[in-house]
Write an enzyme that holds these catalytic residues in place. Structure first.
Site, PDB file in Angstrom:
ATOM      1  N   HIS A  49      25.764  16.521  17.122  1.00  0.00           N
ATOM      2  CA  HIS A  49      26.579  16.301  18.338  1.00  0.00           C
ATOM      3  C   HIS A  49      28.054  16.440  18.029  1.00  0.00           C
ATOM      4  O   HIS A  49      28.731  15.451  17.815  1.00  0.00           O
ATOM      5  CB  HIS A  49      26.291  14.908  18.896  1.00  0.00           C
ATOM      6  N   ILE A  55      31.835  14.947  18.294  1.00  0.00           N
ATOM      7  CA  ILE A  55      32.324  13.904  19.189  1.00  0.00           C
ATOM      8  C   ILE A  55      31.241  12.832  19.310  1.00  0.00           C
ATOM      9  O   ILE A  55      30.045  13.127  19.186  1.00  0.00           O
ATOM     10  CB  ILE A  55      32.735  14.417  20.585  1.00  0.00           C
ATOM     11  N   GLY A  58      28.536   9.844  24.498  1.00  0.00           N
ATOM     12  CA  GLY A  58      28.956   8.819  25.445  1.00  0.00           C
ATOM     13  C   GLY A  58      28.048   7.615  25.478  1.00  0.00           C
ATOM     14  O   GLY A  58      28.501   6.473  25.567  1.00  0.00           O
ATOM     15  N   VAL A  59      26.753   7.845  25.370  1.00  0.00           N
ATOM     16  CA  VAL A  59      25.808   6.735  25.402  1.00  0.00           C
ATOM     17  C   VAL A  59      26.033   5.789  24.216  1.00  0.00           C
ATOM     18  O   VAL A  59      25.838   4.581  24.337  1.00  0.00           O
ATOM     19  CB  VAL A  59      24.348   7.251  25.473  1.00  0.00           C
ATOM     20  N   GLU A  63      26.945   1.861  24.387  1.00  0.00           N
ATOM     21  CA  GLU A  63      26.110   0.952  23.599  1.00  0.00           C
ATOM     22  C   GLU A  63      26.969   0.045  22.723  1.00  0.00           C
ATOM     23  O   GLU A  63      26.716  -1.153  22.614  1.00  0.00           O
ATOM     24  CB  GLU A  63      25.120   1.743  22.741  1.00  0.00           C
TER      25      GLU A  63
END
Length: 145
Positions: A49, A55, A58-59, A63
Protein backbone atom coordinates in the site's frame (compact mmCIF):
# COMPACT_ATOMS: atom_id res chain seq x y z
CA UNK A 1 1.99 9.24 29.89
CA UNK A 2 1.76 5.53 29.02
CA UNK A 3 4.34 3.61 26.99
CA UNK A 4 3.68 0.65 24.70
CA UNK A 5 3.92 -1.95 27.49
CA UNK A 6 1.40 -0.03 29.60
CA UNK A 7 -0.91 0.37 26.60
CA UNK A 8 -0.86 -3.40 26.00
CA UNK A 9 -2.02 -3.90 29.60
CA UNK A 10 -5.12 -1.87 28.74
CA UNK A 11 -6.16 -2.94 25.22
CA UNK A 12 -5.96 -6.36 23.55
CA UNK A 13 -4.15 -5.30 20.35
CA UNK A 14 -0.67 -6.64 19.60
CA UNK A 15 1.95 -6.38 16.85
CA UNK A 16 1.45 -5.99 13.95
CA UNK A 17 -1.93 -4.45 14.77
CA UNK A 18 -1.05 -2.28 17.78
CA UNK A 19 -1.21 1.21 16.30
CA UNK A 20 -0.51 3.38 19.37
CA UNK A 21 3.06 3.88 20.62
CA UNK A 22 2.27 6.24 23.51
CA UNK A 23 -0.62 7.79 25.34
CA UNK A 24 0.34 11.38 26.06
CA UNK A 25 -2.75 12.39 28.02
CA UNK A 26 -5.91 10.91 29.51
CA UNK A 27 -8.52 13.28 30.96
CA UNK A 28 -11.31 11.30 32.61
CA UNK A 29 -13.28 14.42 33.54
CA UNK A 30 -13.40 15.70 29.96
CA UNK A 31 -13.42 12.15 28.51
CA UNK A 32 -10.50 12.85 26.18
CA UNK A 33 -7.32 11.07 25.20
CA UNK A 34 -4.22 12.02 23.21
CA UNK A 35 -2.07 9.30 21.69
CA UNK A 36 0.94 9.05 19.39
CA UNK A 37 2.06 6.71 16.60
CA UNK A 38 5.45 6.92 14.92
CA UNK A 39 5.05 5.71 11.35
CA UNK A 40 8.03 3.77 9.99
CA UNK A 41 8.68 2.14 6.63
CA UNK A 42 8.72 -1.20 8.51
CA UNK A 43 4.92 -1.19 8.93
CA UNK A 44 3.53 -4.44 7.48
CA UNK A 45 0.98 -2.71 5.22
CA UNK A 46 3.57 -0.67 3.29
CA UNK A 47 4.61 -3.75 1.28
CA UNK A 48 1.38 -3.50 -0.68
CA UNK A 49 0.00 0.00 0.00
CA UNK A 50 1.36 1.24 -2.36
CA UNK A 51 4.66 -0.07 -3.79
CA UNK A 52 6.79 2.93 -4.68
CA UNK A 53 4.32 5.32 -3.04
CA UNK A 54 3.80 4.18 0.57
CA UNK A 55 0.87 5.72 2.44
CA UNK A 56 -0.90 4.53 5.58
CA UNK A 57 -4.26 2.95 4.70
CA UNK A 58 -7.12 5.13 5.93
CA UNK A 59 -8.70 2.26 7.82
CA UNK A 60 -5.47 1.88 9.83
CA UNK A 61 -5.50 5.58 10.72
CA UNK A 62 -9.05 5.31 12.05
CA UNK A 63 -8.19 2.07 13.86
CA UNK A 64 -5.28 3.80 15.63
CA UNK A 65 -7.59 6.59 16.74
CA UNK A 66 -10.04 4.01 18.09
CA UNK A 67 -7.25 2.16 19.93
CA UNK A 68 -6.26 5.38 21.70
CA UNK A 69 -9.91 5.81 22.66
CA UNK A 70 -9.90 2.21 23.91
CA UNK A 71 -7.25 3.18 26.45
CA UNK A 72 -9.53 5.97 27.69
CA UNK A 73 -12.42 3.53 28.03
CA UNK A 74 -10.20 1.13 29.97
CA UNK A 75 -9.20 3.94 32.32
CA UNK A 76 -12.88 4.73 32.89
CA UNK A 77 -13.71 1.11 33.76
CA UNK A 78 -10.53 0.39 35.73
CA UNK A 79 -9.84 -3.28 36.44
CA UNK A 80 -13.25 -4.25 34.99
CA UNK A 81 -11.91 -3.01 31.64
CA UNK A 82 -9.55 -5.96 31.36
CA UNK A 83 -12.53 -8.20 30.57
CA UNK A 84 -13.96 -5.90 27.90
CA UNK A 85 -13.26 -5.42 24.20
CA UNK A 86 -14.48 -2.54 22.03
CA UNK A 87 -16.07 -3.43 18.66
CA UNK A 88 -16.80 -0.90 15.93
CA UNK A 89 -20.55 -0.56 15.43
CA UNK A 90 -20.78 2.36 13.00
CA UNK A 91 -18.89 5.11 11.26
CA UNK A 92 -20.99 8.25 11.07
CA UNK A 93 -18.40 10.17 9.09
CA UNK A 94 -14.75 9.89 8.18
CA UNK A 95 -12.77 12.44 6.20
CA UNK A 96 -9.23 11.99 4.96
CA UNK A 97 -7.59 15.33 4.27
CA UNK A 98 -3.98 14.33 3.55
CA UNK A 99 -1.92 11.14 3.22
CA UNK A 100 0.23 9.82 6.05
CA UNK A 101 3.66 8.58 5.01
CA UNK A 102 6.65 6.79 6.56
CA UNK A 103 8.50 9.16 8.88
CA UNK A 104 5.33 10.95 9.98
CA UNK A 105 4.17 11.05 13.57
CA UNK A 106 0.41 10.77 14.01
CA UNK A 107 -1.19 12.45 17.00
CA UNK A 108 -4.56 10.97 17.89
CA UNK A 109 -7.01 13.23 19.73
CA UNK A 110 -10.30 11.56 20.69
CA UNK A 111 -13.29 12.37 22.84
CA UNK A 112 -16.30 10.40 24.07
CA UNK A 113 -19.43 12.33 23.11
CA UNK A 114 -22.08 10.05 24.60
CA UNK A 115 -22.10 6.81 26.53
CA UNK A 116 -25.15 4.67 27.29
CA UNK A 117 -24.50 1.34 28.92
CA UNK A 118 -22.15 -0.45 26.53
CA UNK A 119 -22.58 1.89 23.52
CA UNK A 120 -20.12 4.75 23.04
CA UNK A 121 -20.28 7.55 20.48
CA UNK A 122 -16.99 9.31 19.92
CA UNK A 123 -15.16 11.67 17.64
CA UNK A 124 -11.56 12.45 16.96
CA UNK A 125 -8.91 13.88 14.73
CA UNK A 126 -5.51 12.67 13.64
CA UNK A 127 -2.81 15.26 13.13
CA UNK A 128 0.60 15.24 11.46
CA UNK A 129 2.84 18.26 12.04
CA UNK A 130 -0.10 20.05 13.68
CA UNK A 131 -2.37 19.66 10.64
CA UNK A 132 -5.51 17.52 10.64
CA UNK A 133 -5.12 14.58 8.25
CA UNK A 134 -8.21 12.64 9.34
CA UNK A 135 -11.49 13.40 11.11
CA UNK A 136 -13.91 10.73 12.30
CA UNK A 137 -17.13 10.20 14.21
CA UNK A 138 -17.92 6.64 15.14
CA UNK A 139 -19.81 4.35 17.47
CA UNK A 140 -18.58 1.23 19.16
CA UNK A 141 -19.93 -1.26 21.64
CA UNK A 142 -18.13 -2.68 24.62
CA UNK A 143 -18.49 -6.46 24.97
CA UNK A 144 -17.11 -8.87 27.52
CA UNK A 145 -14.35 -11.24 26.35
Amino acid sequence: MLNTIEIMKRIPHRYPFLLVDRILEVNLEEKTVVGLKNVTINEAFFGGHFPGHPIVPGVMIVEGLAQALGVLVFEQYGEEGKNMVPYFAAFESVKFKAPVRPGDQMIYEAKILKQRRNIIKAEGVVKVDGKIVTQAKFTFSIVEK
